[in-house]
Design a protein around this motif. Structure first.
Motif, short mmCIF file in Angstrom:
data_model
loop_
_atom_site.label_atom_id
_atom_site.label_comp_id
_atom_site.label_asym_id
_atom_site.label_seq_id
_atom_site.Cartn_x
_atom_site.Cartn_y
_atom_site.Cartn_z
N ALA A 5 48.27 31.16 38.46
CA ALA A 5 47.09 31.96 38.78
C ALA A 5 45.90 31.07 39.07
CB ALA A 5 46.78 32.91 37.63
N ASP A 6 45.84 29.89 38.41
CA ASP A 6 44.71 28.99 38.64
C ASP A 6 44.70 28.46 40.07
OD1 ASP A 6 44.31 29.44 36.00
OD2 ASP A 6 44.53 27.36 35.35
N ALA A 7 45.88 28.39 40.70
CA ALA A 7 45.96 27.95 42.08
C ALA A 7 45.65 29.07 43.06
CB ALA A 7 47.34 27.37 42.37
N LEU A 8 45.80 30.32 42.60
CA LEU A 8 45.55 31.47 43.47
C LEU A 8 44.11 31.95 43.42
CD1 LEU A 8 48.74 33.62 42.74
CD2 LEU A 8 48.30 32.24 44.77
N PHE A 9 43.53 31.96 42.21
CA PHE A 9 42.22 32.58 42.01
C PHE A 9 41.25 31.63 41.32
CE2 PHE A 9 45.29 36.07 41.99
CZ PHE A 9 44.71 36.97 42.87
N ALA A 10 39.98 31.86 41.54
CA ALA A 10 38.95 31.20 40.74
C ALA A 10 39.09 31.67 39.29
CB ALA A 10 37.56 31.53 41.28
N PHE A 11 38.62 30.86 38.34
CA PHE A 11 38.79 31.17 36.93
C PHE A 11 38.18 32.53 36.59
CE2 PHE A 11 37.60 30.81 32.39
CZ PHE A 11 38.87 30.56 31.87
N ASP A 12 38.99 33.37 35.93
CA ASP A 12 38.58 34.71 35.48
C ASP A 12 38.26 35.66 36.65
OD1 ASP A 12 39.02 34.44 32.83
OD2 ASP A 12 36.92 34.39 32.21
N LYS A 13 38.70 35.35 37.85
CA LYS A 13 38.46 36.20 39.01
C LYS A 13 39.77 36.81 39.49
CE LYS A 13 34.06 35.18 39.16
NZ LYS A 13 33.02 36.20 38.85
N SER A 14 39.65 37.86 40.31
CA SER A 14 40.86 38.56 40.72
C SER A 14 40.80 39.17 42.11
CB SER A 14 41.17 39.69 39.73
OG SER A 14 40.09 40.62 39.70
N GLY A 15 39.67 39.12 42.79
CA GLY A 15 39.53 39.79 44.07
C GLY A 15 40.04 38.97 45.24
N MET A 16 40.18 39.62 46.39
CA MET A 16 40.63 38.93 47.59
C MET A 16 39.68 37.80 47.96
SD MET A 16 43.34 39.50 49.67
CE MET A 16 43.65 41.28 49.75
N SER A 54 41.77 31.20 46.47
CA SER A 54 41.54 29.87 47.00
C SER A 54 42.28 29.68 48.32
CB SER A 54 42.01 28.81 46.00
OG SER A 54 43.43 28.88 45.87
N ALA A 55 41.88 28.66 49.06
CA ALA A 55 42.57 28.36 50.32
C ALA A 55 44.02 27.97 50.06
CB ALA A 55 41.83 27.24 51.06
N ASP A 56 44.25 27.20 49.00
CA ASP A 56 45.62 26.83 48.65
C ASP A 56 46.44 28.05 48.25
OD1 ASP A 56 45.08 24.20 49.16
OD2 ASP A 56 44.79 23.63 47.05
N GLY A 57 45.80 28.97 47.52
CA GLY A 57 46.49 30.18 47.13
C GLY A 57 46.90 31.03 48.32
N ARG A 58 46.01 31.16 49.28
CA ARG A 58 46.32 31.92 50.49
C ARG A 58 47.48 31.26 51.26
NH1 ARG A 58 42.19 35.54 52.18
NH2 ARG A 58 40.44 35.54 50.70
N GLU A 59 47.45 29.93 51.30
CA GLU A 59 48.52 29.23 52.01
C GLU A 59 49.86 29.43 51.32
OE1 GLU A 59 49.67 24.71 53.57
OE2 GLU A 59 47.72 25.10 52.63
N GLN A 60 49.85 29.40 49.97
CA GLN A 60 51.08 29.67 49.22
C GLN A 60 51.65 31.04 49.56
OE1 GLN A 60 51.69 28.87 44.97
NE2 GLN A 60 49.66 27.88 44.98
N LEU A 61 50.79 32.04 49.57
CA LEU A 61 51.25 33.40 49.84
C LEU A 61 51.67 33.57 51.29
CD1 LEU A 61 48.69 35.44 47.72
CD2 LEU A 61 51.08 34.95 47.18
#
Length: 282
Positions: free
Chosen positions: A162-173, A177-184
């Motif tokens: 989750a740390d690679a997908l979102f900023a800490f304690d965040k959940s919105g689109m 993160s850019a890396d998270g979007r690339e992973q998905l």
């Protein structure tokens, strides 16, 4: 049991004789590991109310292994999450729609299956239609060809931090993160290339143990929903996608207190994750 193409109770005469009738809507306990229960006390939801429309082609070998005394996680590992809106932890019943090939061309039947829990462990398994239990029996004619589509593969699972997908304690689109979007993006492309048909894509959000139960549950559910929506935007079928949040209830690691908060947060990092479980025809 719902029949597709042409399928009548008369075609199951021999099977019905073994099972004691073909009365649609009668709940019967699965023979292996079933606890005593009155048939009229077991109620099945309307098939059309399932979130997974049309059911899934279940792995029969996995389904045979479901028995009494199993935790919900153990049942989930074998036959995935329930196909109706019961939820994960509070409900005492999980309901499923399972498809079975009849061996006659593309014909298949859809059966409703129920697992009943008592004190957190599976206590009884039921079929809405008695004839459906016969599809768990090994085939006598080993020479008969099995259609390729009849073989259901085990669920494919993916795990992302989750740390690679979102900023800490965040959940919105906007918090991704850019890396998270690339992973998905890569995951969506991989799945579309691997699967001919998706039965279910389940997104599960997890948090660490820091914070209240309510906060962690809400954060995990929001993150799972955001990942679900992102994958839909990348071309995966909305009808197959479902999102759950399980908060801090399924940790991968344990970390002792007494260390600095930054160290504790780093130690608990594996618990902050988003997992996907994918079933379908490859």
């Amino acid at each position: 049991m719902k029949t597709h193409t042409t399928f009548h109770c008369l075609a199951l005469t021999a099977l019905v004789a073994m099972l004691g009738g073909c009365a649609t809507g009668t709940a019967v306990p699965e023979q292996t590991g079933a606890a005593p229960a009155a048939a009229d006390s077991v109620h099945f939801p309307e098939a059309g109310s399932a979130w997974l429309k049309g059911g899934t082609f279940v792995n029969v070998e996995q389904l045979r292994r479901v028995g009494r005394g199993m935790t919900k996680n153990q049942v989930r590992e074998l036959i995935s999450y329930p196909h109706f809106g019961e939820g994960l932890f509070g409900p005492k019943e999980w309901d499923y729609l399972f498809n079975f090939r009849t061996g006659r061309g593309d014909e298949f039947v859809t059966c409703q299956y129920k697992v009943v829990y008592r004190e957190g462990l599976s206590d009884a398994m039921y079929w809405k239609d008695p004839a459906c239990a016969g599809y768990l029996s090994p085939k006598v004619d080993a020479a008969a060809p099995v259609p390729a589509a009849a073989a259901a593969s085990a669920p494919q699972r993916f795990r992302m931090a989750a740390d690679a997908l979102f900023a800490f304690d965040k959940s919105g689109m906007a918090d991704m993160s850019a890396d998270g979007r690339e992973q998905l993006d890569q995951l969506a492309a991989q799945l579309k290339g691997q699967y001919k048909r998706f039965d279910a894509i389940t997104v599960i959000g997890h948090t660490d143990r820091l914070g209240s139960d309510a906060y962690n549950q809400a954060l995990s559910a929001a993150r799972a929903a955001t990942v679900r929506d992102y994958l839909i935007a990348r071309g995966l079928p909305p009808s197959a996608l479902r999102a759950f949040g399980v908060g801090k209830t399924q940790p991968l690691v344990s970390c002792v207190d007494g260390r600095q908060r930054a160290q504790l947060i780093a130690c608990l990092q594996p618990n902050r994750r988003v997992e996907l479980e994918v079933t379908g025809e490859r």
